[in-house]
Design an enzyme around this catalytic site. Structure first.
Site, short mmCIF file in Angstrom:
data_model
loop_
_atom_site.label_atom_id
_atom_site.label_comp_id
_atom_site.label_asym_id
_atom_site.label_seq_id
_atom_site.Cartn_x
_atom_site.Cartn_y
_atom_site.Cartn_z
N CYS A 121 -13.55 -19.96 20.07
CA CYS A 121 -12.90 -18.73 20.13
C CYS A 121 -11.40 -18.93 20.70
O CYS A 121 -11.50 -19.37 21.89
CB CYS A 121 -13.82 -17.60 20.33
SG CYS A 121 -15.14 -17.29 19.43
N CYS A 202 -12.43 -17.65 15.32
CA CYS A 202 -13.12 -16.39 15.82
C CYS A 202 -12.35 -16.05 16.89
O CYS A 202 -11.39 -16.62 17.70
CB CYS A 202 -14.69 -16.54 16.47
SG CYS A 202 -14.85 -18.04 17.57
#
Length: 343
Positions: A121, A202
């Site tokens: 992420c 993400c």
């Protein structure tokens, strides 16, 4: 009696010799016919299809397998369980002996599954028309990953391939360009890889766009505008930061309101301003996010200083229509100065 026996033996020898001669003649005839048939088939066999782009990269197998092993051993040993030979076989099976204008996403599905891996992420960096700069940046800054920094992209970067229905099944002379046929091996591969890269993103996502190109920084026909932007998952992506790269002394077209509207609508995220009826950029409800002021030394500016040994100076602030600020830099060497714009 002895005379009769001798005559019989002579007849047997004659029959045997005749039989051998007939067999030899038949054998010679068979060889001649086989040669003629083989030669005829060779002459009428289909020629390799001819296209306008470069052909398959020489020693493609060695290039792909070598890059794969380098990636999973030297760069990312945590991916050491990947089978590079199987990855190569799945790539080859996707295009060999196939018409290069009839490639489908299903052809590449086994490859995508074998070569996929998680993307941390807050590390995904997308780009459009900033190829050279964005990859120099990621080489010096390990905080971000482009598609070309993943296993799939690393193996295929600047490599070409395509098949052909005729032997040997791979065309080393030419491959089709996108304007010759849309479903060619390269286009289908990069679309699938881009889709998978976007789906894995993400957290905070970065996008590096070229604000000096004539067509505008955001183009709905680009890979980012037509594929990646539609496959970002709003349940996983929290913010999208857009970096506009501008050439000082060149055109600075920026990101116009209509482009902002396209991005906002495409993302289906509360990360970009919406567009009012008069074309003004509006704040997203409850987010308080718009064009943010950027520190004088943005990440890309630091990279430029390190690579080209110049320091931004003559810094001044220019007010936007909303009364906010954007930094501008003067570069005596003519190297691009950069804006980081966050929505």
């Amino acid at each position: 009696m002895p005379l009769q026996q001798g005559s019989a033996r002579a007849r047997q020898r004659t029959v045997l010799l005749v039989g051998i001669a007939v067999l030899l003649a038949a054998l010679v005839l068979a060889v001649v016919l086989a040669s003629l048939l083989t030669h005829g088939r060779h002459e009428v066999s289909p020629q390799m299809l001819k296209w306008k782009d470069r052909g398959t990269t020489k020693n493609l197998q060695e290039v792909i397998v070598g890059r794969c092993y380098n990636y999973i051993t030297a760069q990312h040993p945590e991916l050491g369980d990947k089978d590079c030979l199987k990855i190569w076989e799945s790539l080859k099976d996707a295009f060999i002996y196939k018409n290069p204008c009839n490639i489908t996403p299903e052809d590449y599905q086994p490859l995508m599954e074998l070569a996929s891996h998680p993307i941390p992420c807050n590390k995904s960096l997308f780009w459009s028309k900033t190829n050279d700069l964005v990859h120099r940046y990621t080489k010096s800054n390990q905080n971000f990953l482009t598609l070309e920094d993943t296993l799939l992209g690393y193996m295929a970067d600047r490599v070409s391939w395509c098949g052909d229905p005729s032997a040997p099944g791979i065309n080393y002379e030419s491959c089709p360009k996108r304007n010759e046929c849309e479903s060619n091996p390269g286009s289908v591969f990069w679309k699938m890889a881009s889709k998978m890269f976007a789906e894995a993103a993400c957290g905070v996502v970065q996008v590096m766009l070229n604000g000096s190109v004539e067509a505008g920084a955001f183009r709905s026909s680009s890979i980012f505008g037509s594929i990646e932007i539609f496959n970002l998952d709003p349940d996983k992506v929290t913010e999208v930061h857009i970096w506009l790269m501008q050439n000082i002394g060149g055109p600075q077209r920026g990101l116009d309101p209509s482009a902002l509207g396209q991005i906002s609508a495409s993302l289906a995220l509360c990360c970009c301003g919406s567009i009012s009826s008069n074309g003004a950029v509006l704040e997203p409800p409850g987010l308080g996010m718009g064009l943010r002021d950027v520190p004088q030394m943005s990440p890309c500016t630091k990279l430029s200083c390190k690579m080209h040994s110049w320091t931004p100076h003559g810094h001044h602030r220019a007010s936007t229509s909303k009364g906010q600020w954007q930094p501008k830099f003067h570069n005596p060497h003519g190297f691009p100065a950069y804006w980081q714009t966050s929505f």
